[in-house]
Every structure is written in structure tokens, then in C-alpha cells.
Design a protein around this motif. Structure first.
Motif, PDB file in Angstrom:
ATOM      1  N   SER A   1       0.832  -1.212   0.000  1.00 35.34           N
ATOM      2  CA  SER A   1       0.000   0.000   0.000  1.00 35.34           C
ATOM      3  C   SER A   1       0.866   1.262   0.000  1.00 35.34           C
ATOM      4  O   SER A   1       0.458   2.292  -0.519  1.00 35.34           O
ATOM      5  CB  SER A   1      -0.968   0.003   1.191  1.00 35.34           C
ATOM      6  OG  SER A   1      -0.312   0.319   2.397  1.00 35.34           O
TER       7      SER A   1
ATOM      8  N   LYS B   1      -1.271   4.225  -1.825  1.00 31.14           N
ATOM      9  CA  LYS B   1      -2.637   4.222  -1.309  1.00 31.14           C
ATOM     10  C   LYS B   1      -2.650   4.762   0.120  1.00 31.14           C
ATOM     11  O   LYS B   1      -3.610   5.393   0.541  1.00 31.14           O
ATOM     12  CB  LYS B   1      -3.210   2.804  -1.316  1.00 31.14           C
ATOM     13  CG  LYS B   1      -3.458   2.234  -2.681  1.00 31.14           C
ATOM     14  CD  LYS B   1      -3.973   0.816  -2.575  1.00 31.14           C
ATOM     15  CE  LYS B   1      -4.071   0.179  -3.936  1.00 31.14           C
ATOM     16  NZ  LYS B   1      -4.329  -1.245  -3.866  1.00 31.14           N
ATOM     17  N   HIS B   2      -1.583   4.470   0.846  1.00 35.23           N
ATOM     18  CA  HIS B   2      -1.493   4.894   2.237  1.00 35.23           C
ATOM     19  C   HIS B   2      -0.070   5.350   2.526  1.00 35.23           C
ATOM     20  O   HIS B   2       0.865   5.003   1.809  1.00 35.23           O
ATOM     21  CB  HIS B   2      -1.834   3.733   3.184  1.00 35.23           C
ATOM     22  CG  HIS B   2      -3.206   3.179   2.995  1.00 35.23           C
ATOM     23  ND1 HIS B   2      -4.331   3.852   3.379  1.00 35.23           N
ATOM     24  CD2 HIS B   2      -3.628   2.026   2.438  1.00 35.23           C
ATOM     25  CE1 HIS B   2      -5.400   3.131   3.078  1.00 35.23           C
ATOM     26  NE2 HIS B   2      -5.007   2.012   2.496  1.00 35.23           N
TER      27      HIS B   2
END
Length: 193
Positions: free
Chosen positions: A162, A167-168
Motif C-alpha cells: 500500500s 494508497k497509504h
């Protein structure tokens, strides 16, 4: 650490030959304290060696003591533990080798893949580390400068992915875990999502 665990004698592992005398391990010692906080029994490890451990007249008054931090790690385990957690010492020494050889250090919300399970020859989905300020150990100021305590927290492959996919961020991941695991204790039995 002594202020947090008053009266407790830690388990301590030291090197045979200190690094400053040519020893192969960059960290001179690692201590582990038994902790019952955070609703989970765990061992709280702390390194000794990223900072100036011995008086150095040339370093007196510096802003930071050598690299400016010591590393901590919290391992979920029944207390007292049923086995010597030597693998954690090996993990912490390997991180230190990277820092000493590269000259790069860790700050809160940095992260690294471990290239496999953080505990060799063990069935775990924890294959990387994210870093944060240790939630219970405050910054100290030594004659050689400031010392922060940076905690390593075990993360899974999907969590590493991620970050790569943006995404994060590591900060988002850590703060998400903090809701149910306020001390960010690494549990080798935690499964990848």
C-alpha cells in the motif's frame, strides 16, 4: 527506560567485543523489559549504541548524540517468555548495520521491507517494519546531545504494497493500528489482510 520500568532488572544481551574496539556488531547492547501495558503482555527492547555511549570530549554540546536515536521494539509474548528472543537482537543488529554502513537513519513514519519474515525460519506474515516515536519513552538530553527513541513496528506485505502504490502512508498505517494497539506491539501471529 529505567524511568519507565523502575525496579525491574532487564534481560540484557551485550557484545563480546565492543564496536569501538573493532567488534562486528554495531550495537553494544540490547535490553528487554517485561511490560503488561497496552492490554497485551510483551517484551520492550531498547538498543544501546546508536548514540555516544562513552564520554567523547569532541562531541560534548552537540545537537544530537551521534545518530540521535536509539531503537526500540515491542514483541507480543506471554511473560515470562518461553524462549530467549535472540532473533529480535539479530533483527535490531541488522537494522543497525544498515544505519552504520549507509549513514542513513530512521525517523518516525519511515518504513523498510525485510526481504522476508522478520523472524527467520518462522511462519509469520510480518515482513517489514514501520517506524514511530516510542509512545512511552521521552526524548533525553545527554552531554553529547539529544536522544530520541524510535520504535520499529512489524508490518505485512499488503501494508508494504500500500505504500508502494501510494494508497497509504506509513503515518496513516501506524495511526490506524494505534486505535486497537496503542503501544504498537508487534505480534508475529498477525495475518496479512
Amino acid at each position: 527506560m529505567h524511568d519507565v520500568y523502575r525496579g525491574q532488572e532487564p534481560k540484557h544481551w551485550g557484545t563480546v567485543i565492543k564496536h569501538m574496539l573493532g567488534g562486528p556488531d554495531p550495537i553494544d547492547g540490547i535490553s528487554a523489559y517485561q511490560c503488561f501495558d497496552g492490554d497485551r503482555e510483551h517484551l520492550h527492547f531498547c538498543t544501546y549504541g546508536y548514540t555516544s555511549l562513552y564520554y567523547d570530549e569532541e562531541a560534548v554540546g552537540s545537537d544530537y548524540s551521534r545518530f540521535g536515536f536509539e531503537m526500540t521494539f515491542r514483541l507480543a509474548t506471554p511473560l515470562p517468555p518461553s524462549e530467549e528472543p535472540i532473533w529480535v537482537c539479530n533483527l535490531l543488529q541488522n537494522i543497525a548495520r544498515y544505519v552504520f554502513e549507509s549513514g542513513k537513519w530512521f525517523e518516525p513514519y519511515h518504513w523498510i521491507p525485510a526481504g522476508g519474515p522478520i523472524r527467520a525460519d518462522y511462519d509469520t506474515d510480518i515482513v517489514g517494519l514501520a517506524f514511530l516515536s516510542d509512545p512511552t519513552i521521552k526524548t533525553v538530553y545527554s552531554p553529547h546531545g539529544r536522544v530520541d527513541f524510535i520504535q520499529a513496528f512489524g508490518i505485512t506485505q499488503s501494508e508494504l504494497d500500500s505504500f508502494a502504490d501510494t494508497k497509504h502512508t506509513a503515518e496513516e498505517l501506524i495511526e490506524s493500528h494505534r486505535k486497537t494497539n496503542p503501544l504498537l506491539i508487534t505480534d508475529l501471529s498477525r495475518k496479512d489482510a
